[in-house]
Design a protein around this motif. Structure first.
Motif, PDB file in Angstrom:
ATOM      1  N   ILE A   1       0.855  -1.184   0.000  1.00 59.42           N
ATOM      2  CA  ILE A   1       0.000   0.000   0.000  1.00 59.42           C
ATOM      3  C   ILE A   1       0.891   1.233   0.000  1.00 59.42           C
ATOM      4  O   ILE A   1       1.783   1.355   0.839  1.00 59.42           O
ATOM      5  N   VAL A   2       0.654   2.138  -0.932  1.00 60.37           N
ATOM      6  CA  VAL A   2       1.417   3.376  -1.016  1.00 60.37           C
ATOM      7  C   VAL A   2       0.548   4.511  -0.490  1.00 60.37           C
ATOM      8  O   VAL A   2      -0.581   4.705  -0.956  1.00 60.37           O
ATOM      9  N   VAL A   3       1.059   5.240   0.483  1.00 65.01           N
ATOM     10  CA  VAL A   3       0.332   6.370   1.060  1.00 65.01           C
ATOM     11  C   VAL A   3       0.972   7.658   0.550  1.00 65.01           C
ATOM     12  O   VAL A   3       2.099   7.993   0.913  1.00 65.01           O
ATOM     13  N   ILE A   4       0.255   8.355  -0.322  1.00 69.04           N
ATOM     14  CA  ILE A   4       0.728   9.627  -0.865  1.00 69.04           C
ATOM     15  C   ILE A   4       0.442  10.713   0.177  1.00 69.04           C
ATOM     16  O   ILE A   4      -0.689  10.887   0.607  1.00 69.04           O
ATOM     17  N   GLY A   5       1.494  11.443   0.562  1.00 71.75           N
ATOM     18  CA  GLY A   5       1.371  12.330   1.708  1.00 71.75           C
ATOM     19  C   GLY A   5       1.605  11.559   2.993  1.00 71.75           C
ATOM     20  O   GLY A   5       1.102  11.918   4.061  1.00 71.75           O
ATOM     21  N   GLY A   6       2.404  10.510   2.879  1.00 78.60           N
ATOM     22  CA  GLY A   6       2.566   9.553   3.969  1.00 78.60           C
ATOM     23  C   GLY A   6       3.419  10.015   5.131  1.00 78.60           C
ATOM     24  O   GLY A   6       3.572   9.270   6.106  1.00 78.60           O
TER      25      GLY A   6
ATOM     26  N   HIS B   1       1.210  -4.981   6.626  1.00 80.71           N
ATOM     27  CA  HIS B   1       1.238  -4.633   5.211  1.00 80.71           C
ATOM     28  C   HIS B   1       2.549  -3.932   4.851  1.00 80.71           C
ATOM     29  O   HIS B   1       3.110  -3.176   5.660  1.00 80.71           O
ATOM     30  N   GLU B   2       3.015  -4.157   3.647  1.00 78.27           N
ATOM     31  CA  GLU B   2       4.163  -3.421   3.123  1.00 78.27           C
ATOM     32  C   GLU B   2       3.659  -2.030   2.751  1.00 78.27           C
ATOM     33  O   GLU B   2       2.881  -1.878   1.810  1.00 78.27           O
ATOM     34  N   THR B   3       4.060  -1.030   3.492  1.00 78.58           N
ATOM     35  CA  THR B   3       3.486   0.304   3.342  1.00 78.58           C
ATOM     36  C   THR B   3       4.574   1.321   3.034  1.00 78.58           C
ATOM     37  O   THR B   3       5.570   1.419   3.749  1.00 78.58           O
ATOM     38  N   VAL B   4       4.365   2.073   1.966  1.00 83.17           N
ATOM     39  CA  VAL B   4       5.330   3.079   1.523  1.00 83.17           C
ATOM     40  C   VAL B   4       4.808   4.462   1.888  1.00 83.17           C
ATOM     41  O   VAL B   4       3.697   4.839   1.504  1.00 83.17           O
ATOM     42  N   ALA B   5       5.591   5.224   2.647  1.00 83.63           N
ATOM     43  CA  ALA B   5       5.258   6.610   2.966  1.00 83.63           C
ATOM     44  C   ALA B   5       5.831   7.493   1.865  1.00 83.63           C
ATOM     45  O   ALA B   5       7.026   7.792   1.840  1.00 83.63           O
TER      46      ALA B   5
ATOM     47  N   THR C   1       5.341   0.444  -8.090  1.00 86.05           N
ATOM     48  CA  THR C   1       5.622  -0.889  -8.618  1.00 86.05           C
ATOM     49  C   THR C   1       5.195  -1.958  -7.606  1.00 86.05           C
ATOM     50  O   THR C   1       5.640  -1.962  -6.459  1.00 86.05           O
ATOM     51  N   GLY C   2       4.305  -2.837  -8.033  1.00 84.23           N
ATOM     52  CA  GLY C   2       3.856  -3.928  -7.176  1.00 84.23           C
ATOM     53  C   GLY C   2       2.794  -3.552  -6.172  1.00 84.23           C
ATOM     54  O   GLY C   2       2.352  -4.399  -5.372  1.00 84.23           O
ATOM     55  N   ALA C   3       2.331  -2.296  -6.195  1.00 78.68           N
ATOM     56  CA  ALA C   3       1.332  -1.859  -5.222  1.00 78.68           C
ATOM     57  C   ALA C   3      -0.067  -2.301  -5.630  1.00 78.68           C
ATOM     58  O   ALA C   3      -0.426  -2.275  -6.812  1.00 78.68           O
ATOM     59  N   GLN C   4      -0.852  -2.700  -4.647  1.00 71.15           N
ATOM     60  CA  GLN C   4      -2.257  -3.032  -4.884  1.00 71.15           C
ATOM     61  C   GLN C   4      -3.183  -1.857  -4.578  1.00 71.15           C
ATOM     62  O   GLN C   4      -4.259  -1.735  -5.155  1.00 71.15           O
ATOM     63  N   VAL C   5      -2.761  -1.005  -3.629  1.00 70.29           N
ATOM     64  CA  VAL C   5      -3.622   0.085  -3.162  1.00 70.29           C
ATOM     65  C   VAL C   5      -2.803   1.370  -3.054  1.00 70.29           C
ATOM     66  O   VAL C   5      -1.637   1.337  -2.649  1.00 70.29           O
ATOM     67  N   VAL C   6      -3.436   2.493  -3.403  1.00 67.11           N
ATOM     68  CA  VAL C   6      -2.862   3.816  -3.160  1.00 67.11           C
ATOM     69  C   VAL C   6      -3.844   4.606  -2.307  1.00 67.11           C
ATOM     70  O   VAL C   6      -5.045   4.650  -2.606  1.00 67.11           O
TER      71      VAL C   6
ATOM     72  N   GLY D   1      -0.939  -1.058 -12.530  1.00 67.91           N
ATOM     73  CA  GLY D   1      -1.954  -2.067 -12.236  1.00 67.91           C
ATOM     74  C   GLY D   1      -2.513  -1.993 -10.826  1.00 67.91           C
ATOM     75  O   GLY D   1      -2.970  -3.006 -10.273  1.00 67.91           O
ATOM     76  N   VAL D   2      -2.509  -0.812 -10.213  1.00 70.24           N
ATOM     77  CA  VAL D   2      -3.065  -0.626  -8.874  1.00 70.24           C
ATOM     78  C   VAL D   2      -4.567  -0.915  -8.908  1.00 70.24           C
ATOM     79  O   VAL D   2      -5.273  -0.493  -9.824  1.00 70.24           O
ATOM     80  N   LYS D   3      -5.056  -1.623  -7.895  1.00 73.75           N
ATOM     81  CA  LYS D   3      -6.440  -2.098  -7.900  1.00 73.75           C
ATOM     82  C   LYS D   3      -7.420  -1.236  -7.120  1.00 73.75           C
ATOM     83  O   LYS D   3      -8.636  -1.433  -7.219  1.00 73.75           O
ATOM     84  N   HIS D   4      -6.916  -0.279  -6.325  1.00 79.67           N
ATOM     85  CA  HIS D   4      -7.835   0.489  -5.471  1.00 79.67           C
ATOM     86  C   HIS D   4      -7.212   1.843  -5.161  1.00 79.67           C
ATOM     87  O   HIS D   4      -6.104   1.919  -4.619  1.00 79.67           O
TER      88      HIS D   4
END
Length: 252
Positions: free
Chosen positions: A3-8, A25-29, A49-54, A87-90
């Motif tokens: 999960i990538v959090v923009i503004g993380g 969860h693998e979480t990117v700030a 890359t490889g993220a399912q959710v943003v 290919g992010v799903k959500h």
């Protein structure tokens, strides 16, 4: 799940990142400070890359009308395009209760534009509209101050919510299925804005006078009792004003 959090790295984003990491969860700030810039696109493809959710909780560095509109339109377009390529799903985004009711508010107009871009993208999404945060009441009071220091605020109802409660809902939505619509959340109490500011300022030892003025503008807009409160059936955060004040003062 990645999960990538923009503004993380901000108030809400860092809270979400912490919650999701605690869940495993693998979480990117992602933020300009960590090398990810949604305005320029720098680092965006690599982060996704490889993220399912943003989860997008980013904010404009300027609240000037044209600047904030440009920020949300440009960053949202770039982000949605990068998500499609990865290919992010959500796509989960934070917005504000009342965005579609206060057209004289430039920031709200920018959030409406952001929401329209997300819906038009045809990508699976969830929009969370939250009421105003307790944490921003001081800034609202400052914006309503006259030259002599008197604060003029509308007595219209507001339904303030703790930033921590908003973060909890966003973390929950991030790991759920896309709603492809809007979820609203507000605090457990509806209070007159002037009375709320008066109590928050008094608790902080701020002696400025707060005057109720039905014509006082809230960042450009006059308010009524529906402007800043969540719709019937909206989700409700648990934190009440006196609990938030106690925590806030303890951490000051």
């Amino acid at each position: 799940m990645k999960i990538v959090v923009i503004g993380g790295t901000g108030l809400i984003g860092s809270n979400i990142v912490s919650r999701l990491r605690q869940q495993g969860h693998e979480t990117v700030a992602a933020s300009p400070g960590t090398g990810v810039n949604t305005l320029t696109g720098q680092g965006l493809a690599e982060a996704l890359t490889g993220a399912q959710v943003v989860v997008d909780v980013s904010n404009s560095p300027s609240f000037e009308d044209r600047a904030v509109l440009s920020f949300f339109e440009t960053s949202t377009r770039n982000l949605l395009a990068a998500e499609a390529a990865a290919g992010v799903k959500h796509h989960v985004a934070l917005s504000i209760v009342g965005t579609d009711r206060l057209p004289d508010n430039g920031y709200f107009r920018a959030k409406v534009a952001q929401e329209k871009l997300i819906r038009a993208s045809r990508r699976p999404y969830t929009l969370l509209r939250a009421t105003q945060f307790f944490e921003f009441i001081g800034g609202i009071a400052d914006a309503g101050a006259d030259a002599d220091g008197t604060i003029r605020l509308s007595p219209a109802l507001i339904q303030p919510i703790a930033a921590d409660d908003v973060s909890a809902v966003l973390a929950e939505l991030a790991v759920g299925a896309p709603v492809n619509g809007i979820v609203e959340v507000g605090g457990p109490e509806r209070l007159p804005l002037d009375a709320l500011a008066r109590e928050v300022l008094a608790a902080r030892g701020d002696t400025r006078e707060v005057v109720a003025d039905v014509h006082a503008r809230y960042f450009g807009s006059e308010l009524d009792d529906r402007s800043l409160v969540a719709a019937p059936g909206a989700r409700t955060g648990p934190t009440r004003l006196h609990h938030w004040l106690g925590r806030s003062l303890a951490n000051a």
